[in-house]
Design a protein around this motif. Structure first.
Motif, PDB file in Angstrom:
ATOM      1  N   THR A 154      35.987  72.639  34.983  1.00 33.97           N
ATOM      2  CA  THR A 154      36.686  71.938  36.080  1.00 33.97           C
ATOM      3  C   THR A 154      35.806  71.917  37.336  1.00 33.97           C
ATOM      4  O   THR A 154      35.630  70.433  37.814  1.00 33.97           O
ATOM      5  N   ILE A 155      35.216  72.583  37.790  1.00 34.87           N
ATOM      6  CA  ILE A 155      34.441  72.653  38.936  1.00 34.87           C
ATOM      7  C   ILE A 155      33.159  71.549  39.041  1.00 34.87           C
ATOM      8  O   ILE A 155      32.939  70.674  39.818  1.00 34.87           O
ATOM      9  N   PHE A 188      40.009  75.918  46.713  1.00 37.07           N
ATOM     10  CA  PHE A 188      40.417  77.137  46.291  1.00 37.07           C
ATOM     11  C   PHE A 188      41.553  76.990  45.420  1.00 37.07           C
ATOM     12  O   PHE A 188      41.768  77.507  44.252  1.00 37.07           O
ATOM     13  N   LEU A 189      42.584  75.963  45.622  1.00 39.67           N
ATOM     14  CA  LEU A 189      43.533  75.571  44.665  1.00 39.67           C
ATOM     15  C   LEU A 189      42.846  75.132  43.401  1.00 39.67           C
ATOM     16  O   LEU A 189      43.583  75.360  42.437  1.00 39.67           O
ATOM     17  N   SER A 190      41.728  74.251  43.337  1.00 37.97           N
ATOM     18  CA  SER A 190      41.215  73.895  42.226  1.00 37.97           C
ATOM     19  C   SER A 190      40.678  74.886  41.367  1.00 37.97           C
ATOM     20  O   SER A 190      40.815  75.024  40.188  1.00 37.97           O
ATOM     21  N   VAL A 191      40.194  76.136  42.030  1.00 41.15           N
ATOM     22  CA  VAL A 191      39.621  77.287  41.418  1.00 41.15           C
ATOM     23  C   VAL A 191      40.566  77.969  40.762  1.00 41.15           C
ATOM     24  O   VAL A 191      40.590  78.341  39.497  1.00 41.15           O
ATOM     25  N   TYR A 233      41.962  69.119  38.409  1.00 41.33           N
ATOM     26  CA  TYR A 233      41.107  68.147  38.623  1.00 41.33           C
ATOM     27  C   TYR A 233      41.537  67.526  39.895  1.00 41.33           C
ATOM     28  O   TYR A 233      40.639  67.029  40.618  1.00 41.33           O
ATOM     29  N   SER A 234      42.651  67.236  40.159  1.00 44.78           N
ATOM     30  CA  SER A 234      43.249  66.576  41.402  1.00 44.78           C
ATOM     31  C   SER A 234      42.697  67.165  42.555  1.00 44.78           C
ATOM     32  O   SER A 234      42.310  66.868  43.587  1.00 44.78           O
ATOM     33  N   PHE A 235      43.154  68.536  42.704  1.00 45.91           N
ATOM     34  CA  PHE A 235      42.474  69.521  43.724  1.00 45.91           C
ATOM     35  C   PHE A 235      41.137  69.316  44.013  1.00 45.91           C
ATOM     36  O   PHE A 235      40.532  69.227  45.089  1.00 45.91           O
ATOM     37  N   CYS A 236      40.257  69.563  42.777  1.00 42.11           N
ATOM     38  CA  CYS A 236      38.988  69.569  42.843  1.00 42.11           C
ATOM     39  C   CYS A 236      38.311  68.261  43.330  1.00 42.11           C
ATOM     40  O   CYS A 236      37.355  68.143  44.235  1.00 42.11           O
ATOM     41  N   ILE A 237      38.840  67.097  42.673  1.00 40.89           N
ATOM     42  CA  ILE A 237      38.004  65.751  43.082  1.00 40.89           C
ATOM     43  C   ILE A 237      38.529  65.662  44.514  1.00 40.89           C
ATOM     44  O   ILE A 237      37.535  65.161  45.270  1.00 40.89           O
ATOM     45  N   GLY A 296      39.515  67.856  46.910  1.00 37.71           N
ATOM     46  CA  GLY A 296      38.719  68.444  47.976  1.00 37.71           C
ATOM     47  C   GLY A 296      37.350  68.589  48.244  1.00 37.71           C
ATOM     48  O   GLY A 296      36.948  68.513  49.434  1.00 37.71           O
ATOM     49  N   PHE A 297      36.552  68.260  47.250  1.00 33.73           N
ATOM     50  CA  PHE A 297      35.135  68.245  47.274  1.00 33.73           C
ATOM     51  C   PHE A 297      34.618  66.731  48.025  1.00 33.73           C
ATOM     52  O   PHE A 297      33.823  66.694  48.568  1.00 33.73           O
TER      53      PHE A 297
END
Length: 148
Positions: free
Chosen positions: A11-12, A57-60, A83-87, A89-90
């Motif tokens: 994911t990350i 952190f939510l994506s993790v 993936y929504s939180f990761c994309i 957030g970053f």
């Protein structure tokens, strides 16, 4: 099910790669919210980084939970959340730093390069990493072009 576990495990890195491609696409097409040439003040940089790290952190939390899912539907749900939180957030993390760097007077691409160099320096020496991590907060102390 193995594909869902593999996608959840990655994911990350995949999310960061998609974020970088979104930033490049936003710069080329001059998309309003993805254009780093929009100035950003000190307070918004600070609050933006805190918000983006919270989303990261939510994506993790949600991304790797796809590896422990029992059904395909549950795995897909965790993948979508992760993936929504990761994309988001970053992308937001890189964009706030790039806007702040441009506001100070640096080229906007300095910020992602600085983040990568700072992260890789942790492999060399922990003290250098901590010193460079403090460099991120120099962006808070520098006055922008709008306040001159």
């Amino acid at each position: 099910m193995e594909i869902i576990k593999w996608i959840g495990f990655n994911t990350i890195p995949i999310g960061i790669t998609i974020s970088i491609f979104l930033l490049i696409y936003g710069k080329i097409r001059h998309i309003k919210y993805l254009d780093p040439e929009v100035p950003l003040g000190r307070l918004l940089f600070f609050l933006g980084n805190i918000f983006a790290l919270g989303i990261g952190f939510l994506s993790v939390k949600y991304g790797p939970q796809a590896m422990d899912s029992k059904t395909i539907a549950e795995g897909i749900m965790y993948i979508i959340l992760g993936y929504s939180f990761c994309i988001y957030g970053f992308t937001f993390f890189f964009m706030t730093g790039m806007r702040r760097a441009y506001d100070i007077g640096f080229p906007f691409w300095i910020y992602p390069v600085f983040i990568v160099v700072t992260s890789l320096s942790r492999l060399v020496n922990e003290d250098i990493y901590e010193f460079l991590l403090l460099g991120m907060y120099i962006f808070l102390l520098q006055p922008g072009r709008t306040s001159e």
